[in-house]
Enzyme design. Sequence first.
Site, PDB file in Angstrom:
ATOM      1  CB  THR A  43      -0.907   0.029   1.251  1.00 35.01           C
ATOM      2  OG1 THR A  43      -0.089  -0.302   2.381  1.00 35.01           O
ATOM      3  CG2 THR A  43      -2.050  -0.950   1.126  1.00 35.01           C
ATOM      4  CB  CYS A  85      15.886   6.399  -2.929  1.00 36.72           C
ATOM      5  SG  CYS A  85      15.736   7.336  -1.406  1.00 36.72           S
ATOM      6  CG  HIS A 131      16.039  11.316  -4.345  1.00 33.93           C
ATOM      7  ND1 HIS A 131      14.831  11.926  -4.065  1.00 33.93           N
ATOM      8  CD2 HIS A 131      16.132  10.263  -3.475  1.00 33.93           C
ATOM      9  CE1 HIS A 131      14.226  11.274  -3.071  1.00 33.93           C
ATOM     10  NE2 HIS A 131      14.982  10.263  -2.713  1.00 33.93           N
TER      11      HIS A 131
END
Length: 349
Positions: A16, A149, A242
Amino acid sequence: MQPKGKKIPVAVLGATGMVGQKFIELLQEHPWFEIVALAASERSEGQRYGQAVQWRMATPLLPSIAEMKLQSCTPHIAGDIAFSALDSSVAGEIESTFAKGGFIVISNSRNHRMHSDVPLLIPEVNPEHLELVHAQKYGSGMIITNPNCVVCGLVMALHPLAQRWGIDTVQVTTMQAVSGAGYPGVASFDIIDNVIPYIASEEEKVESEPLKILGSFQKTYIEPYQMVISAQCNRVPVMDGHMGCVSVKLKEKASPADIIDAWTTFQGLPQTLKLPSAPSFPLLYMDGLNHPQPKLHRLSEKGMSVSIGRLRPCPVLDWKFTLLSHNTIRGAAGCAILNAELITIMKPS
Ligand SMILES: NC(=O)c1ccc[n+]([C@@H]2O[C@H](COP(=O)([O-])OP(=O)(O)OC[C@H]3O[C@@H](n4cnc5c(N)ncnc54)[C@H](OP(=O)(O)O)[C@@H]3O)[C@@H](O)[C@H]2O)c1
């Protein structure tokens, strides 16, 4: 190259959340993998996925996925591979339980990344580290992780420089998107018209994970790469993508033309194997003086390429440049799926 026979059944843990949703978006039409189970917390368990999720992806959710019931994160659920997008407060234990239950766990969370027997994998950079799983004690199961990330894009840009000239020092200042904080993440009240000069534990990850990824495989452990990294991480009001402003000191002299050549000609094993999620060019160099930009370039090669620009001399270290990578694709779900594709072809025996 592709596996013979039926699609491989996969489960998504933390389905989710931001990264979980990106997994589903990328896996919905995957040629090798088929989603057979979705799991999240007790809060969501038992609900239809379409009802429980705040779907934030651009691609519509397939009705067949929306109808699936969310299950608890226990290894009785179906699947051979478990993609984990679990919150790090719970990921460590749940992922170990799944590996003990025979799953190939492909994790985005930080919990197992720095364990000595766990590959911290970017398929273009260190596929040989996959062999570390032989030291794991999970029977037929295993845990493989992908990096933080912002680390993923940074290391992809550094790798060809480390290969050709060696790297001594890296200084990086990041500008990181709000989707990197999950959903609902940072309150709009705090991030609109603002920059937040702190992301919990981020600088520590940026300063340590690259040393393992660029390190050399020594049969049972990784000898860390010898360089110093200094990171300053900021949250900025951008949805996805990013950026990093990077300065590097190399171990040997290089020319700008050679550095750009090292980036633009770079190819890794996923490109040779033509894995379904592999970008044709992992690193793109952009000549535009004001490139790369998140809004324009984050989806280069479906979000799997790292965009680099503004290479110029650095008066403090040797060279400086700017880079951009999509945090939930190259920096999370996309990299994890590429890891799974690599393992499907090169499963450690
Ligand atoms: N966002 C990024 O760009 C990014 C990039 C790389 C790595 N990561 C890492 O990937 C992981 C997921 O990040 P995210 O941004 O997607 O976070 P997120 O949006 O907050 O989602 C977290 C997920 O974990 C589930 N969860 C929370 N507590 C649970 C529990 N007790 N048992 C089972 N499931 C539980 C949530 O389910 P419910 O909805 O039921 O609460 C949700 O599905 C984190 O470890 C993060 O550090 C994120």
